[in-house]
Write a protein that holds these residues in place. Structure first.
Motif, short mmCIF file in Angstrom:
data_model
loop_
_atom_site.label_atom_id
_atom_site.label_comp_id
_atom_site.label_asym_id
_atom_site.label_seq_id
_atom_site.Cartn_x
_atom_site.Cartn_y
_atom_site.Cartn_z
N SER A 49 1.20 -1.03 0.13
CA SER A 49 0.02 0.13 -0.24
C SER A 49 0.70 1.11 -0.05
O SER A 49 2.23 1.66 0.00
N SER A 50 0.40 1.92 -0.39
CA SER A 50 0.86 3.52 -0.79
C SER A 50 1.22 3.83 1.42
O SER A 50 2.16 4.97 1.14
N GLN A 53 3.93 2.29 1.98
CA GLN A 53 5.96 2.92 1.52
C GLN A 53 6.23 4.14 2.02
O GLN A 53 7.26 4.14 2.19
N LEU A 54 5.28 4.84 1.80
CA LEU A 54 5.26 6.21 3.14
C LEU A 54 5.81 6.46 3.94
O LEU A 54 7.04 6.69 4.72
#
Length: 249
Positions: A49-50, A53-54
């Motif tokens: 998921s973004s 990753q962030l």
């Protein structure tokens, strides 16, 4: 002659830097742990998921910052442990000078100020202020103007010397001049001297038109008699004011 060093002030600075190194290192440990936590425990979304990753990118940046603080704390700790609170070569030089100079002279060893940097020794007396660079290097040295060469003992070739005492002494003089002027002590006569404590045959000095006078320690009084000690240029009050500014217990 008074032969003094601000060891109390330097010890305090060493202890302050030691304390600061522990604080920085502790912050580094905390921030590193936080970075690792963000890297290994998914808090903002699942795999791929973004949000995750962030989170991992942020964790990496925090981890790098924590490691940077740990390194900074370690460097500060080493600096605090190796902080010089005296200068043995300056002490030896002072003992030689004391054979001929009375109590109107004060030798201040091991000066360390943020605005000045590090200075081996400063002699303050009626003739003015003498800024010294003191070395115990061995070899055959040649000096002309600001330039220094050293002779290779095998090939006899002359190579650029690894020392720069002339440039360092000139820089010390200018920084001390500015430091004194900032405190209202203007037009103080300043001189420079480069002293080698080792004698021939260990150290051989050849000089031609030196920018800053050079002397072996054994000849320091005779050589000073030709320049610095040749006249009285500063009254007692001015000399004491300079000592008060440069020497802090």
């Amino acid at each position: 002659m008074k032969n003094v060093a601000p060891t109390g002030a330097l010890n305090r600075r060493s202890q302050q830097l030691m304390t600061l190194s522990f604080v920085v290192a502790a912050a580094g440990v905390f921030i590193t742990a936080l970075g690792i936590l963000l890297r290994v425990i998914p808090l903002f979304g699942g795999a791929g998921s973004s949000g995750l990753q962030l989170q991992q990118t942020l964790g990496l940046l925090i981890l790098m910052g924590g490691v940077g603080l740990l390194i900074a704390g370690f460097v500060m700790f080493i600096r605090a442990r190796t902080w010089r609170v005296d200068n043995d070569l300056a002490m030896i030089t002072g003992n030689v000078l004391a054979q001929a100079l009375d109590d109107s002279y004060t030798l201040i060893r091991n000066i360390s100020r943020a605005e000045i940097g590090y200075v081996d020794a400063v002699l303050v007396g009626p003739p003015g202020v003498l800024v010294m660079r003191i070395l115990d290097n061995t070899g055959i040295f040649a000096n002309e103007g600001p330039n220094w060469l050293v002779q290779d003992p095998r090939s006899q070739d002359w190579n650029p010397a690894p020392i720069r005492p002339t440039a360092e002494c000139v820089a010390d003089i200018e920084k001390i001049r500015a430091y004194l002027a900032k405190r209202g002590l203007n037009n103080i006569p300043l001189f420079g001297l480069i002293v080698f404590t080792k004698e021939e045959p260990q150290t051989v000095l050849r000089q031609k038109n030196p920018t800053v006078p050079i002397t072996p320690l054994s000849a320091i009084l005779a050589n000073l008699g030709q320049n610095y000690l040749a006249g009285s240029r500063m009254d007692t009050a001015a000399a004491q004011a300079v000592v008060n500014v440069l020497y802090q217990k």
